[in-house]
Every structure is written in C-alpha cells, then in structure tokens.
Design an enzyme around this catalytic site. Structure first.
Site, PDB file in Angstrom:
ATOM      1  CG  HIS A   1     -15.906  10.827  64.224  1.00 47.36           C
ATOM      2  ND1 HIS A   1     -16.120  11.808  65.167  1.00 47.36           N
ATOM      3  CD2 HIS A   1     -15.460   9.749  64.911  1.00 47.36           C
ATOM      4  CE1 HIS A   1     -15.821  11.338  66.368  1.00 47.36           C
ATOM      5  NE2 HIS A   1     -15.428  10.089  66.254  1.00 47.36           N
TER       6      HIS A   1
ATOM      7  CG  ASP B   1     -18.367   7.288  70.380  1.00 43.98           C
ATOM      8  OD1 ASP B   1     -18.257   6.121  69.982  1.00 43.98           O
ATOM      9  OD2 ASP B   1     -17.393   8.081  70.488  1.00 43.98           O
TER      10      ASP B   1
ATOM     11  CG  HIS C   1     -14.117   9.920  70.250  1.00 44.75           C
ATOM     12  ND1 HIS C   1     -14.184   8.555  70.450  1.00 44.75           N
ATOM     13  CD2 HIS C   1     -12.859  10.296  70.566  1.00 44.75           C
ATOM     14  CE1 HIS C   1     -13.004   8.120  70.862  1.00 44.75           C
ATOM     15  NE2 HIS C   1     -12.180   9.148  70.949  1.00 44.75           N
TER      16      HIS C   1
ATOM     17  CG  ASP D   1     -15.809   5.488  72.565  1.00 38.49           C
ATOM     18  OD1 ASP D   1     -16.941   5.818  72.979  1.00 38.49           O
ATOM     19  OD2 ASP D   1     -15.354   5.852  71.459  1.00 38.49           O
TER      20      ASP D   1
HETATM   21  C1  OKP Z   1     -14.102   7.073  66.618  1.00 39.07           C
HETATM   22  B1  OKP Z   1     -15.372   6.904  67.452  1.00 39.07           B
HETATM   23  C2  OKP Z   1      -6.041   7.190  68.878  1.00 39.07           C
HETATM   24  C3  OKP Z   1      -6.404   8.437  68.123  1.00 39.07           C
HETATM   25  C4  OKP Z   1      -7.876   8.502  67.958  1.00 39.07           C
HETATM   26  C5  OKP Z   1      -9.562   8.880  66.252  1.00 39.07           C
HETATM   27  C6  OKP Z   1     -10.615   8.490  67.209  1.00 39.07           C
HETATM   28  C7  OKP Z   1     -11.857   8.127  66.481  1.00 39.07           C
HETATM   29  C8  OKP Z   1     -12.933   7.614  67.372  1.00 39.07           C
HETATM   30  N1  OKP Z   1      -4.862   7.305  69.635  1.00 39.07           N
HETATM   31  N2  OKP Z   1      -8.268   9.144  66.776  1.00 39.07           N
HETATM   32  O1  OKP Z   1     -15.949   8.093  67.884  1.00 39.07           O
HETATM   33  O2  OKP Z   1     -15.251   6.000  68.556  1.00 39.07           O
HETATM   34 ZN    ZN Z   2     -15.716   7.249  70.017  1.00 36.74          ZN
END
Ligand code: OKP
Ligand code: ZN
Length: 343
Positions: A160, A196, A198, A285
């Site tokens: 990110h 990932d 996200h 994830d």
């Molecule tokens: C980072 B990676 C949780 C809110 C999540 C940020 C997620 C970041 C993920 N309730 N906010 O891509 O695994």
């Molecule tokens: Zn993630």
C-alpha cells in the site's frame, strides 16, 4: 527454498488501529511473522538466513527521497511533541486543499505522507521497516545469485506504500524496491503478481507509467474493500505504461474456482510479457477465516497457487504482505511455497 527473516520486526508491536470508530490493537502484529517462521521450520522449507544491511539508495529508486528520510524521524518527533500513543495522522490534504505544501508539525507531516491512519509508529517501528527492506533485498540477491526462488519474510508489509506515502500497515514498498533492484541489476522486464486480498495501490502507483514492470493485482473490489480509491478494472496503465497494469477486482465471497480464473489469466499475461523475474506480493488474507477480508480460499488452495506460479518457469521472489488469521497464516503462506517447490 531459502527464507530471509529478521527478528527486528518484533519491535513494531502494540500499535493501535482505528476500526469503525473504535481504537483497537492492530491486526498487523508480530505473531504473524513468528507463525510463518515456525511453519517454515516445521515444514523444513529450507535454511533461514538473516538479512544483510543495505543503504536506503534502493528505496529511493521507487520512493521520493524526502519520504524515505522522513520515516526514521517520525517516532523521535512524536516523542518530542509529547503526544501519547502510537504516531498516526488525523488530517489529509484531500480535494480543495494544498497537497503541495509540507507542514512542520509531526501529526500534520504524517497526514502529508499518508493515505490513511493505518500505518502507525511505535518505538521499534523504523527498525522494523528497515529490517523488512533488508529482508526483501537480501532475498532478491539470493535469486539473483542463481537460486530458482526465495522467500522474503517481510514485516511490516509494503504494497500500500506509494512513492511518497504510507498507509494500510505499509511504509516501504518492499515488492516495488526489489522489482526496481532487479531492473537496475540488468533484468529487462519484471512482473509483480500481487495476490493479497487488498489492492496493491502503492505498487500500481509506482509503476503506472512504465512498461518495464508489469503489475497484476487480484483483490477485493474497491467499491467495498480497502483501499477503496484504486484498483478498478479500467486502470490499465498510462503513457508508455498503458496496457502494463492489470486489475482483477472480485466480489466479496469469491471462492477458489473464481479466484483461480483470475490467477490463470494473470499468469498467462506474465508469460506473454516475457518477464525475466517474477515478484509475488504474497498476501494470504484471501483465506476464508481472515478476520478483515471476504474471500473464501481454503488452506488446501494455497499450494495450488504456488504450483501455478512455478509453471511459469521463471526466477521467483516471494515477498510477504498481508494475512491476519494468525493461527493459519503459516500453513497458508508456506503452503504456497511448498506448492511451488513440489510443482
Ligand atoms: C494491508 B494488507 C480493518 C481495516 C483494514 C487496512 C487494511 C490494510 C491491509 N478492519 N484497514 O493489504 O494486507
Ligand atoms: Zn491485504
């Protein structure tokens, strides 16, 4: 396969996170890396090496120098200001404000250099960021030296983080750093495959106008999933980078079969591109029991991901990103790696 790991990640601990109006302990916690390391050992994946120290020059090839120089100053400045708790931003220069003026207060600077309040600092955070960066580059060197693959057990993650911003638990974009390092070492074409849950908005931003680094992202649809403001299918690169960025946003509840169709398409694009090396942004994830994500992959699916990537027949560097179901994170992450080796 060799793994590179540093115990310094553990100093990035106890940081708090804002979730739906509450401040709670961060999901991105030290036990994540420890569970993965334990699984590397119990599965006898291969030797675990310590990283060697690197200058920040390689980071400054993909990040703005002022951003990289800011990172080690955050915690000392936050302490000096007398603020309690984790260092995190609260104000951002969004539409209608001045994004070009760098303020002087530490809390304001954090807003200037971030997309959200999700990358927070405690005392050991800078050393952990630096160790994660060293882990990435050391593992990149292992593959450059002739090994078929290596595992950079990075923590904190990186995808990110963009050219001049942190966010979403990420500070330095380890995958982008190693991709650029391979280019600088003579690789003509590098592919980054981000699996990932996200969207890797930072990686996309860094390489968006380039045709020498192909970026492929499989992720939760940003209409409903973090980071919300990037990761749509119509983002295909710009300028000479047009056609060298590919997004595969998928709906909440996506199971293996559907997700695997995207993986197949992305792998075909890597092969057609003629990449010299593949960097995998390895988040697990996508797992059905992940506490902050919505896909339905099962533990038995992760070795299949590794096997498909192995079929590309390319030098491959796995860079650890997300995954928050800590009990199973080792099984799933190392499952990808053993699947790669068994293919
Ligand atoms: C980072 B990676 C949780 C809110 C999540 C940020 C997620 C970041 C993920 N309730 N906010 O891509 O695994
Ligand atoms: Zn993630």
């Amino acid at each position: 396969m060799k793994t590179v790991f540093s115990p310094l990640h553990a100093g990035h601990s106890g940081q708090m996170e804002l979730v739906a109006g509450a401040i709670v302990p961060g999901f991105e916690k030290p036990s994540r890396a420890e569970y993965i390391k334990a699984r590397v050992e119990s599965e006898k994946l291969g030797p675990i090496l310590a990283p060697t120290e690197h200058s920040l020059d390689a980071a400054k090839r993909v990040h703005r120098a002022d951003y990289i120089d800011f990172l080690p100053t955050v915690w000392p400045l936050w302490q000096e200001a007398g603020f309690p708790g984790s260092a995190m931003p609260f104000t951002w220069p969004t539409r209608g404000m001045r994004g070009d003026v760098r303020p002087s207060r530490i809390d304001a600077l954090l807003g200037y250099y971030s997309i959200d309040a999700g990358a927070t600092f405690v005392e050991g955070t800078w050393k952990a960021i630096k160790s994660s960066y060293d882990v990435g580059l050391t593992a990149a060197e292992v593959v450059k030296a002739g090994e078929r693959s290596a595992f950079a057990l990075c923590r904190p993650p990186g995808h990110h983080a963009g050219s001049a911003f942190m966010g979403g638990y990420c500070f330095i974009n380890n995958a982008a750093v190693v991709a650029q390092w391979y280019r600088d070492q003579g690789a003509a074409r590098v592919a980054i495959l981000d699996v990932d849950y996200h969207h890797g908005n930072g990686t996309q931003e860094i390489f968006y106008e380039r045709d020498d680094v192909l970026v492929l992202n499989l992720h939760g649809d940003p209409m409903t999933e973090y980071p919300f403001f990037l990761g749509h299918a119509d983002e295909r690169g710009a300028g000479k980078g047009e056609g060298f960025n590919h997004n595969y946003p998928m709906a909440p509840g996506t199971p293996w079969d559907k997700w695997n169709e995207a993986l197949e398409d992305a792998c075909k694009k890597v092969a057609a591109y003629g990449a010299d090396v593949v960097v995998v942004s390895l988040g697990v994830d996508t797992f059905e029991k992940d506490p902050i994500s919505q896909f339905k992959l099962k533990s038995e699916d992760y070795p299949k991901i590794g096997a498909r990537i192995a079929k590309l027949g390319l030098p491959t560097l796995f860079v650890m990103e997300g995954g928050y179901a800590v009990e199973e994170i080792g099984i799933n992450a190392v499952g990808v790696l053993t699947g790669f080796e068994g293919a």
